[in-house]
Design a protein around this motif. Structure first.
Motif, PDB file in Angstrom:
ATOM      1  N   GLN A 106       1.115  -1.131  -0.126  1.00 50.27           N
ATOM      2  CA  GLN A 106      -0.041  -0.013  -0.213  1.00 50.27           C
ATOM      3  C   GLN A 106       1.003   1.271  -0.021  1.00 50.27           C
ATOM      4  OE1 GLN A 106      -3.364   0.340   0.008  1.00 50.27           O
ATOM      5  NE2 GLN A 106      -3.457  -1.909  -0.318  1.00 50.27           N
ATOM      6  N   PRO A 148       1.941   5.874  -5.759  1.00 47.83           N
ATOM      7  CA  PRO A 148       1.526   4.567  -6.374  1.00 47.83           C
ATOM      8  C   PRO A 148       2.080   4.403  -7.902  1.00 47.83           C
ATOM      9  CG  PRO A 148      -0.118   5.861  -5.376  1.00 47.83           C
ATOM     10  CD  PRO A 148       0.987   6.677  -5.400  1.00 47.83           C
ATOM     11  N   LEU A 159       0.041   0.341  -4.057  1.00 47.98           N
ATOM     12  CA  LEU A 159      -1.148   0.555  -4.680  1.00 47.98           C
ATOM     13  C   LEU A 159      -1.466   1.743  -3.923  1.00 47.98           C
ATOM     14  CD1 LEU A 159      -2.971  -2.996  -4.003  1.00 47.98           C
ATOM     15  CD2 LEU A 159      -2.307  -1.955  -6.326  1.00 47.98           C
ATOM     16  N   PRO A 160      -2.538   2.830  -4.309  1.00 45.27           N
ATOM     17  CA  PRO A 160      -3.100   3.927  -3.703  1.00 45.27           C
ATOM     18  C   PRO A 160      -4.012   3.528  -2.623  1.00 45.27           C
ATOM     19  CG  PRO A 160      -4.207   3.463  -5.799  1.00 45.27           C
ATOM     20  CD  PRO A 160      -3.198   2.370  -5.678  1.00 45.27           C
ATOM     21  N   VAL A 161      -3.756   4.399  -1.570  1.00 41.42           N
ATOM     22  CA  VAL A 161      -4.438   4.156  -0.323  1.00 41.42           C
ATOM     23  C   VAL A 161      -6.150   4.220  -0.782  1.00 41.42           C
ATOM     24  CG1 VAL A 161      -5.104   5.065   1.789  1.00 41.42           C
ATOM     25  CG2 VAL A 161      -2.881   4.875   1.099  1.00 41.42           C
ATOM     26  N   SER A 162      -6.806   3.298  -0.459  1.00 39.73           N
ATOM     27  CA  SER A 162      -8.338   3.302  -0.543  1.00 39.73           C
ATOM     28  C   SER A 162      -8.930   4.609   0.171  1.00 39.73           C
ATOM     29  CB  SER A 162      -9.011   2.012  -0.358  1.00 39.73           C
ATOM     30  OG  SER A 162      -9.006   1.792   0.825  1.00 39.73           O
ATOM     31  N   SER A 163     -10.124   5.455  -0.346  1.00 40.22           N
ATOM     32  CA  SER A 163     -10.586   6.183   0.472  1.00 40.22           C
ATOM     33  C   SER A 163     -11.785   5.664   1.227  1.00 40.22           C
ATOM     34  CB  SER A 163     -11.058   7.489  -0.318  1.00 40.22           C
ATOM     35  OG  SER A 163     -11.909   6.993  -1.375  1.00 40.22           O
ATOM     36  N   ASP A 164     -12.056   4.354   1.468  1.00 39.84           N
ATOM     37  CA  ASP A 164     -13.138   3.678   2.110  1.00 39.84           C
ATOM     38  C   ASP A 164     -13.264   4.204   3.626  1.00 39.84           C
ATOM     39  OD1 ASP A 164     -13.665   2.647  -0.284  1.00 39.84           O
ATOM     40  OD2 ASP A 164     -13.148   0.764  -0.111  1.00 39.84           O
TER      41      ASP A 164
END
Length: 90
Positions: free
Chosen positions: A24, A65, A85-90
């Motif tokens: 990540q 990323p 991988l980009p950090v998810s914004s969830d």
């Protein structure tokens, strides 16, 4: 997050596919060269070099990323394909 990648010894004259690692963005990455590896490790894209004869570990923060290649600079042999991988914004 911290990720440790231990490289396996490879013969310079034996072509092999680089292994794939996924981390990540923002991870602290540590790459450990095998004992006896000569020359430098090079992380293309991050432009980080390490002299494996004096420093077997290479540490950096994978902020951007993308896909990066860790290679044995002396032989050009690709050792690891590192996907950040980009950090998810969830």
């Amino acid at each position: 997050m911290s990720v440790r990648i231990e490289l396996l010894p490879v013969a310079a004259d034996t072509p092999q596919e680089p292994r794939r690692e996924v981390v990540q963005a923002g991870s602290q990455v540590e790459i450990v060269a095998p004992t006896g590896m000569v020359g430098q490790l090079h992380v293309q894209g991050f432009e980080i070099f390490s002299t494996t004869t004096t420093q077997r570990e290479l540490r950096f923060r994978a902020d951007d990323p993308g896909t990066y290649v860790v290679e044995a600079d002396e032989t050009g042999q690709q050792l690891v394909v590192l996907e950040v991988l980009p950090v998810s914004s969830d």
